[in-house]
Write an enzyme that holds these catalytic residues in place. Structure first.
Site, PDB file in Angstrom:
ATOM      1  N   GLU A  47      41.529  36.527  42.499  1.00  0.00           N
ATOM      2  CA  GLU A  47      40.130  36.153  43.035  1.00  0.00           C
ATOM      3  C   GLU A  47      39.652  34.876  41.911  1.00  0.00           C
ATOM      4  OE1 GLU A  47      39.993  40.597  44.183  1.00  0.00           O
ATOM      5  OE2 GLU A  47      40.640  39.667  42.336  1.00  0.00           O
ATOM      6  N   THR A  48      38.507  34.516  42.611  1.00  0.00           N
ATOM      7  CA  THR A  48      37.885  33.312  42.245  1.00  0.00           C
ATOM      8  C   THR A  48      36.479  33.614  42.238  1.00  0.00           C
ATOM      9  OG1 THR A  48      39.664  31.554  42.227  1.00  0.00           O
ATOM     10  CG2 THR A  48      37.429  30.816  41.898  1.00  0.00           C
TER      11      THR A  48
END
Length: 276
Positions: A47-48
């Protein structure tokens, strides 16, 4: 091209490189959705996240969460890591708790020995259809009868949680990502009494561009809503990431209102700026 403050935060560990990293972009209101998605693909982390001004006056900030495969309405380790980054950058909550605005609504985070988020209500819970369980068994390369119990545990990513015989059975899994397809499947198995951790957890999310997630707050939240206070104690520690040479520790607790809290240690491993 603009410069943005950037942090990469290791989550569910108090030692660098042993948890699950999340990339956090501060002050990202000037970025478009396509830029966010492209940067998430480029980092290639599970995830970002992008910290934005809140649209809800009750929130301290708004968060958008991207995997390499698309956007999520909620995810656990990005919630903890982004709150850590926001606080470290000087963010000041309006109240005692940090309040995050994201796709599933408002999520509260407590600040104590470690950050902990309130498990959001499930989008889908309850029994799992037999056809889905057969697909999961095939994808995990196990016999259907090795799944002792199962529950929908979907709080955003689409989790189905399955219980195996014990932690050793979870650690022995050699899944087939192609067979799992777009299923978000989590496996949980108990350790013997007296061990440091109550359970071992693994998370397989090929449909989001991540074959196996190292340490997963959203899955652990769904598992806790299923098992805490029954099969598992009301408070316990889950291990995750062992097979990936991580040492994730997820701290689950239940308050007097039966609210599940999912906590973990967080630490910044990269701090700088990026140009987009």
């Amino acid at each position: 091209m603009s410069a943005y403050e950037f942090r990469q935060v290791d989550v569910f560990t108090n030692e660098p490189l042993l948890g699950n990293p999340v990339a956090v972009v501060h002050g990202a209101d000037g970025l478009g959705e396509d830029q966010m998605a492209a940067f998430a693909r480029w980092t290639n982390l599970s995830e970002t996240t992008f910290l934005l001004e809140p649209s809800d006056p009750a929130a301290d900030y708004r968060l958008r969460i991207f995997t390499p495969g698309g956007e999520l309405p909620f995810a656990g380790h990005p919630t903890l890591g982004s709150a850590h980054a926001w606080l470290e950058a000087g963010g000041e909550p309006k109240g005692a708790d940090v309040v995050q605005e994201c796709g599933v609504g408002l999520v509260s985070l407590q600040r104590g020995e470690r950050l902990a988020f309130a498990a959001p209500e499930l989008l889908q819970g309850g029994p799992v259809e037999e056809g889905v369980l057969e697909r999961i068994a095939a994808g995990l390369r196990i016999e259907r009868e090795e799944i002792l119990d199962a529950q929908w545990a979907d709080n955003g990513p689409g989790w189905v949680a399955v219980m195996l015989r014990d932690a050793a059975a979870v650690l022995a899994l050699t899944p087939d990502p192609t067979a799992l397809g777009d299923l978000a499947a989590g496996a949980v198995g108990a350790y013997p009494p007296g061990e440091e951790c109550a359970v071992e957890v693994r998370a397989f999310v090929g449909g989001l561009g991540v074959d196996e997630d190292p340490v997963t707050g959203s899955l652990n939240a769904g598992i806790a809503q299923w098992l805490a206070g029954g099969v598992l104690p009301a408070a316990y520690v889950a291990s995750q990431g062992t097979v990936m040479k991580r040492r994730g520790r997820v701290h689950v607790s239940t308050d007097h209102d039966n609210q599940i809290w999912v906590g973990g240690d967080t630490l910044t491993t990269i701090h700088g700026s990026l140009s987009l």
